[in-house]
Design an enzyme around this catalytic site. Structure first.
Site, PDB file in Angstrom:
ATOM      1  N   LYS A 148       0.930  -1.112  -0.003  1.00 18.36           N
ATOM      2  CA  LYS A 148      -0.080  -0.030  -0.213  1.00 18.36           C
ATOM      3  C   LYS A 148       0.792   1.157  -0.124  1.00 18.36           C
ATOM      4  O   LYS A 148       0.633   2.089  -0.917  1.00 18.36           O
ATOM      5  CB  LYS A 148      -0.821  -0.039   1.176  1.00 18.36           C
ATOM      6  N   THR A 149       1.798   1.301   0.975  1.00 19.16           N
ATOM      7  CA  THR A 149       2.783   2.340   0.850  1.00 19.16           C
ATOM      8  C   THR A 149       3.472   2.564  -0.281  1.00 19.16           C
ATOM      9  O   THR A 149       3.800   3.636  -0.831  1.00 19.16           O
ATOM     10  CB  THR A 149       3.932   2.234   2.038  1.00 19.16           C
ATOM     11  N   ASP A 172      -1.219   6.579   6.783  1.00 19.56           N
ATOM     12  CA  ASP A 172      -1.405   5.060   7.146  1.00 19.56           C
ATOM     13  C   ASP A 172      -2.167   4.684   8.172  1.00 19.56           C
ATOM     14  O   ASP A 172      -2.329   5.798   9.097  1.00 19.56           O
ATOM     15  CB  ASP A 172       0.432   4.571   7.349  1.00 19.56           C
ATOM     16  N   THR A 204      -5.360  -1.458   7.269  1.00 16.44           N
ATOM     17  CA  THR A 204      -5.626  -3.055   7.316  1.00 16.44           C
ATOM     18  C   THR A 204      -7.049  -3.204   7.514  1.00 16.44           C
ATOM     19  O   THR A 204      -7.529  -4.469   7.388  1.00 16.44           O
ATOM     20  CB  THR A 204      -4.799  -3.499   8.257  1.00 16.44           C
ATOM     21  N   ARG A 217       6.629  -8.321   1.642  1.00 17.44           N
ATOM     22  CA  ARG A 217       7.260  -8.095   2.912  1.00 17.44           C
ATOM     23  C   ARG A 217       8.140  -9.291   3.361  1.00 17.44           C
ATOM     24  O   ARG A 217       9.269  -9.193   3.612  1.00 17.44           O
ATOM     25  CB  ARG A 217       6.470  -7.197   3.729  1.00 17.44           C
TER      26      ARG A 217
HETATM   27  P1  ADP Z   1       2.092  -1.863   3.184  1.00 15.11           P
HETATM   28  O1  ADP Z   1       2.112  -0.564   3.201  1.00 15.11           O
HETATM   29  O2  ADP Z   1       0.956  -2.539   2.687  1.00 15.11           O
HETATM   30  O3  ADP Z   1       2.296  -2.526   4.583  1.00 15.11           O
HETATM   31  P2  ADP Z   1       4.622  -1.864   1.838  1.00 15.11           P
HETATM   32  O4  ADP Z   1       4.013  -0.811   0.693  1.00 15.11           O
HETATM   33  O5  ADP Z   1       5.302  -1.119   2.892  1.00 15.11           O
HETATM   34  O6  ADP Z   1       3.150  -2.444   2.465  1.00 15.11           O
HETATM   35  O7  ADP Z   1       5.419  -3.048   1.157  1.00 15.11           O
HETATM   36  C1  ADP Z   1       6.483  -3.737   1.957  1.00 15.11           C
HETATM   37  C2  ADP Z   1       7.453  -4.142   1.345  1.00 15.11           C
HETATM   38  O8  ADP Z   1       7.304  -5.107   0.134  1.00 15.11           O
HETATM   39  C3  ADP Z   1       8.007  -3.087   0.377  1.00 15.11           C
HETATM   40  O9  ADP Z   1       9.413  -2.589   1.206  1.00 15.11           O
HETATM   41  C4  ADP Z   1       8.485  -3.400  -0.855  1.00 15.11           C
HETATM   42  O10 ADP Z   1       9.587  -3.498  -1.368  1.00 15.11           O
HETATM   43  C5  ADP Z   1       7.823  -4.973  -1.121  1.00 15.11           C
HETATM   44  N1  ADP Z   1       6.576  -4.701  -1.981  1.00 15.11           N
HETATM   45  C6  ADP Z   1       5.314  -4.576  -1.804  1.00 15.11           C
HETATM   46  N2  ADP Z   1       4.567  -4.462  -2.987  1.00 15.11           N
HETATM   47  C7  ADP Z   1       5.447  -4.934  -3.888  1.00 15.11           C
HETATM   48  C8  ADP Z   1       5.168  -4.926  -5.246  1.00 15.11           C
HETATM   49  N3  ADP Z   1       4.082  -5.018  -5.830  1.00 15.11           N
HETATM   50  N4  ADP Z   1       6.359  -5.569  -5.963  1.00 15.11           N
HETATM   51  C9  ADP Z   1       7.681  -5.824  -5.393  1.00 15.11           C
HETATM   52  N5  ADP Z   1       7.792  -5.425  -4.247  1.00 15.11           N
HETATM   53  C10 ADP Z   1       7.045  -5.008  -3.405  1.00 15.11           C
END
Ligand code: ADP
Length: 356
Positions: free
Chosen positions: A80-81, A125, A174, A233
């Protein structure tokens, strides 16, 4: 810059008002920063989301208008981030990243809103954790790009309308269900991020391995992808852990055998379940005859907090069909029993319509 994303992604310590250039989303967690995709090409999977976004972004550029507010939801670690950063980078605008728990006082949210420039993206977030006051400040900001501020005492109170630049709010959560409906209704796009397939995770692993200069075979990447619980992640974390094993116990290269043996030692099973997941399923089976049992009881018995169980453990167990959610609580499914090599009690078997 102080944005730290821990393993669960639940607690992010965020410095107020970090200004982040599109091309360099800076996180002081350097591992996450180096491997975080910065464009649509390196953002793996989530195909329908990317297709929709490409059109929305192109339309906004042609109209020369800021993007609609967007809400992304789904379990932690699904990107998401990262997608918010990709959007900012594709639009060539800056993104300010914060999280709801950092917006405790009205002046926190007012400060960040007033610091925005036209077209910029504000990423919040854990937006379901915004307090009522902050939410009410956001409503006119999102809808009319104004800040409504009340000055003076009750009888002489005056409302000042301060115009804000046209910005885009990207919220991540979430728990979309915990957002109040007035807030949810103000997002022009709401999208749920899906768990990733093994093939997509294998690509994530290969990409990360390349950036970190880790030697890995396609089978090795696939083996790690299979045990990553559908979550990039986790895939990224595992590739690093397995690489440590490969260097210390093998010849440095990750192939299928090295990956599987290392993950066995790390007690990550072939479904990607770790000790906590297995403890959760075992608890329900052994202490509560397979359930149903309430999440509070599970959390107390495992000495975990309810949020960790609900946000981190359960989504994947539910998606993998090992656990079921019923109005009376959580139940282990026949597949869950099979996975742990346990036999279902006959009463349960009949309820699930399985042979004894
Ligand atoms: P969320 O915000 O949903 O908790 P993040 O955006 O922080 O998740 O993603 C977590 C990690 O996973 C990031 O460091 C990124 O490197 C990896 N990641 C997330 N989505 C992808 C994607 N679609 N392709 C490659 N790596 C990804």
């Amino acid at each position: 810059m102080a944005i730290i994303s821990d393993d669960s992604g639940l607690e992010k310590r965020v410095k107020k008002n970090p200004v982040i250039k599109p091309e360099t989303i800076e996180y002081d967690n350097t591992f996450e920063n180096t491997i975080r995709p910065k464009d649509f090409e390196s953002y793996i999977g989530q195909t329908s989301l990317k297709e929709t976004l490409k059109i929305i972004l192109e339309a906004a550029k042609r109209r020369n208008k800021p993007l609609d507010h967007m809400l992304f939801y789904g379990p932690p670690g699904l990107g998401k981030t990262t997608i918010a950063g990709v959007i900012a980078s594709q639009m060539g605008v800056e993104i300010k990243i914060t999280s709801a728990p950092a917006l405790e006082r009205p002046r926190d949210i007012i400060g960040i809103l007033m610091s925005l420039k036209g077209g910029e993206i504000l990423f919040i977030d854990e937006i379901h954790r915004l307090n009522k006051v902050a939410e009410e400040i956001l409503y006119p900001a999102m809808e009319d790009f104004t800040l409504d501020m009340t000055t003076g005492k009750t009888q002489t109170a005056k409302t000042l309308r301060i115009p804000l630049p046209k910005f885009t709010l990207i919220g991540a959560t979430t728990k979309a269900g915990e957002l109040s409906s007035p807030l949810r209704d103000r997002f022009g796009m709401i999208h749920r991020l899906e768990f990733y397939t093994v093939e997509e995770l294998a690509k994530v692993v290969e990409r990360t391995a390349k950036i970190l200069e880790i030697d890995i075979t396609p089978d090795g990447a696939r083996a790690i992808g299979m045990r990553s619980r559908g979550t990039p992640r986790i895939a990224n974390r595992l590739v690093k852990r397995v690489s440590d094993f490969a260097i210390v116990k093998y010849d440095g290269k990750i192939d299928e055998r090295v990956a599987n043996e290392s993950l066995d030692i790390l007690k990550i099973d072939e479904f990607g379940l770790d000790n906590t997941d297995r403890a959760l399923l075992n608890l329900i089976i052994e202490k509560y005859d397979g359930g149903p049992v309430g999440v509070e009881t599970i959390a107390a018995a495992l000495s975990e907090d309810v949020r960790t169980i609900e946000d981190v453990c359960e989504p994947y167990l539910l998606q993998a069909g090992l656990l079921q959610r019923t109005p009376r609580g959580r139940k282990v499914s026949p597949e869950g029993y099979r996975h742990l090599g346990k036999k279902m009690p006959s009463m349960q078997t009949r309820l699930f319509g399985e042979e004894d």
